[in-house]
Scaffold this active site. Structure first.
Site, PDB file in Angstrom:
ATOM      1  N   CYS A 149       0.824  -1.214   0.000  1.00  0.00           N
ATOM      2  CA  CYS A 149       0.000   0.000   0.000  1.00  0.00           C
ATOM      3  C   CYS A 149       0.857   1.262   0.000  1.00  0.00           C
ATOM      4  CB  CYS A 149      -0.935  -0.008   1.206  1.00  0.00           C
ATOM      5  SG  CYS A 149      -2.031   1.421   1.224  1.00  0.00           S
ATOM      6  N   CYS A 152      -0.693   4.197   1.860  1.00  0.00           N
ATOM      7  CA  CYS A 152      -0.529   4.212   3.316  1.00  0.00           C
ATOM      8  C   CYS A 152       0.921   4.506   3.710  1.00  0.00           C
ATOM      9  CB  CYS A 152      -0.884   2.854   3.936  1.00  0.00           C
ATOM     10  SG  CYS A 152      -2.219   1.966   3.151  1.00  0.00           S
ATOM     11  N   ASP A 153       1.875   3.942   2.978  1.00  0.00           N
ATOM     12  CA  ASP A 153       3.262   3.925   3.458  1.00  0.00           C
ATOM     13  C   ASP A 153       4.202   4.911   2.774  1.00  0.00           C
ATOM     14  OD1 ASP A 153       2.506   1.948   5.199  1.00  0.00           O
ATOM     15  OD2 ASP A 153       3.058   0.304   3.865  1.00  0.00           O
TER      16      ASP A 153
END
Ligand code: NAP
Length: 321
Positions: A149, A152-153
């Site tokens: 992801c 997200c990261d």
């Protein structure tokens, strides 16, 4: 919205109180949220069982540019708006993971990690999870440089190097998202042509931070106690070691059908085999979105299928009255 009934469905022999609904919707992504909006507006007594990932895969997409009405919207904003709309329409959500389902005496029995439900109908809208490659280092460094992801990261990779593996829409979109933060980005694809939407594919390949590795495979993720330090690629010129801090894998998805194997027929990829778009091999079960074998996996098709599934349930409930 719910009412309690005593059923004899519990195998222990003891009569147990179980929440009973006309419809259980399993999932929390666009297909489930759309099914919930329609079920609530049809007045169907229902519950939505979403796992720990509200919004599904769409919520993890940085930018969605092909959902009609929005030239660009963050996936999480779009799914939050859908959930708000469903809640305002009267949808009931529970944060529970469906673990198994069976059919007994014409009812669907749904067991979750914390509860049990019976329903006249079930809509499977559990989506699909990212596929893994199973190469050395992939599991070991998951969360320490290996990610599924970018949305997200990405902040962890500011001014660092990253590699994206895959050639589909997810790989290309998330790679483009990473170009805003990383210093260098490698794109590793097993063929020499991207599967992704051509407009975005061209934008990525022409990006000055991007190096492409065509006809190449990720052979290993290497690292130390701190996390990922590089990857080993099998390329047409032989094995190559590339320094990198992050490895983002977008090599397809696996439909989340495990809890439904005894209820409906699946195809060879474990997707729910549909008929007439949202019907399944079981007349009490419908399916919508990425969990199906319908193919064109877009938010716009997922919401359409969710709506159709609730409409089909409504029609059957009317007939059964
Ligand atoms: P996908 O379209 O199935 O693409 C998976 C990619 O991974 C392909 O390029 C594939 O290579 C590669 N791959 C598969 N197995 C591999 C392996 N063992 N080793 C190396 N590479 C491998 O998956 P996705 O990108 O996650 O997209 C899933 C669906 O969601 C698609 O229908 C996509 O259109 C849709 N989606 C849409 C959007 C949007 O905003 N429109 C965004 C994300 C996803 P090959 O190309 O050689 O097969």
């Amino acid at each position: 919205m719910s009412f309690k009934v005593d059923t004899g469905l519990v195998s222990s022999g003891a009569i147990q109180s179980i929440d009973s609904y006309q419809l259980v919707i399993a999932g929390g992504g666009p297909a489930a949220l759309s099914a919930a909006i329609y079920a609530a507006r049809y007045g169907i007594k229902h519950v939505v069982l979403e796992s720990w990932k509200p919004g599904g895969q769409a919520a993890l997409t940085a930018e969605i540019e092909n959902y009609p009405g929005f030239s660009s919207i963050a996936g999480s904003d779009l799914t939050s708006a859908m959930k708000k709309q469903a809640t305002e329409a009267g949808a009931l959500f529970r944060m529970e993971t469906v673990e198994s389902t069976t059919e007994e005496n014409g009812k669907i029995l749904v067991k979750t990690d914390s509860s049990e439900y019976t329903a006249d109908f079930l809509i499977i809208a559990t989506g699909a999870a990212p596929a893994t490659l199973g190469v050395p280092g992939e599991e070991r460094y998951y969360g320490r440089g290996v990610s599924f992801c970018a949305t997200c990261d990405a902040p962890f990779f500011k001014n660092k190097k990253a590699i994206v593996v895959g050639g589909g829409d997810s790989a290309v979109k998330e790679a483009l998202h990473l170009t805003h933060v990383v210093s260098e980005l490698g794109l590793v694809h097993r063929r020499d042509k991207l599967r992704a939407e051509p407009y975005l594919a061209r934008k990525l390949v022409e990006h000055d931070k991007v190096t492409t590795y065509w006809n190449s495979h990720l052979a290993e993720v290497v690292g130390d106690d701190q996390g990922v330090t590089g990857v080993i690629l099998d390329t047409p010129e032989g094995r190559k070691h590339i320094d990198t801090d992050g490895v983002f894998l977008y090599v397809g998805t696996v439909p989340a059908t495990e809890p439904f194997v005894s209820l409906v027929e699946l195809d060879k990829n474990s997707a729910v085999l549909t008929r007439n778009i949202v019907g399944t091999s079981n007349p009490r079960v419908f399916a919508a979105g990425d969990v199906t074998n319908n193919g064109f996996r877009q938010v716009v098709t997922a919401v359409s299928e969710g709506a159709r599934a609730s409409a089909a349930v409504f029609e059957l409930l009317e007939k059964e009255e």
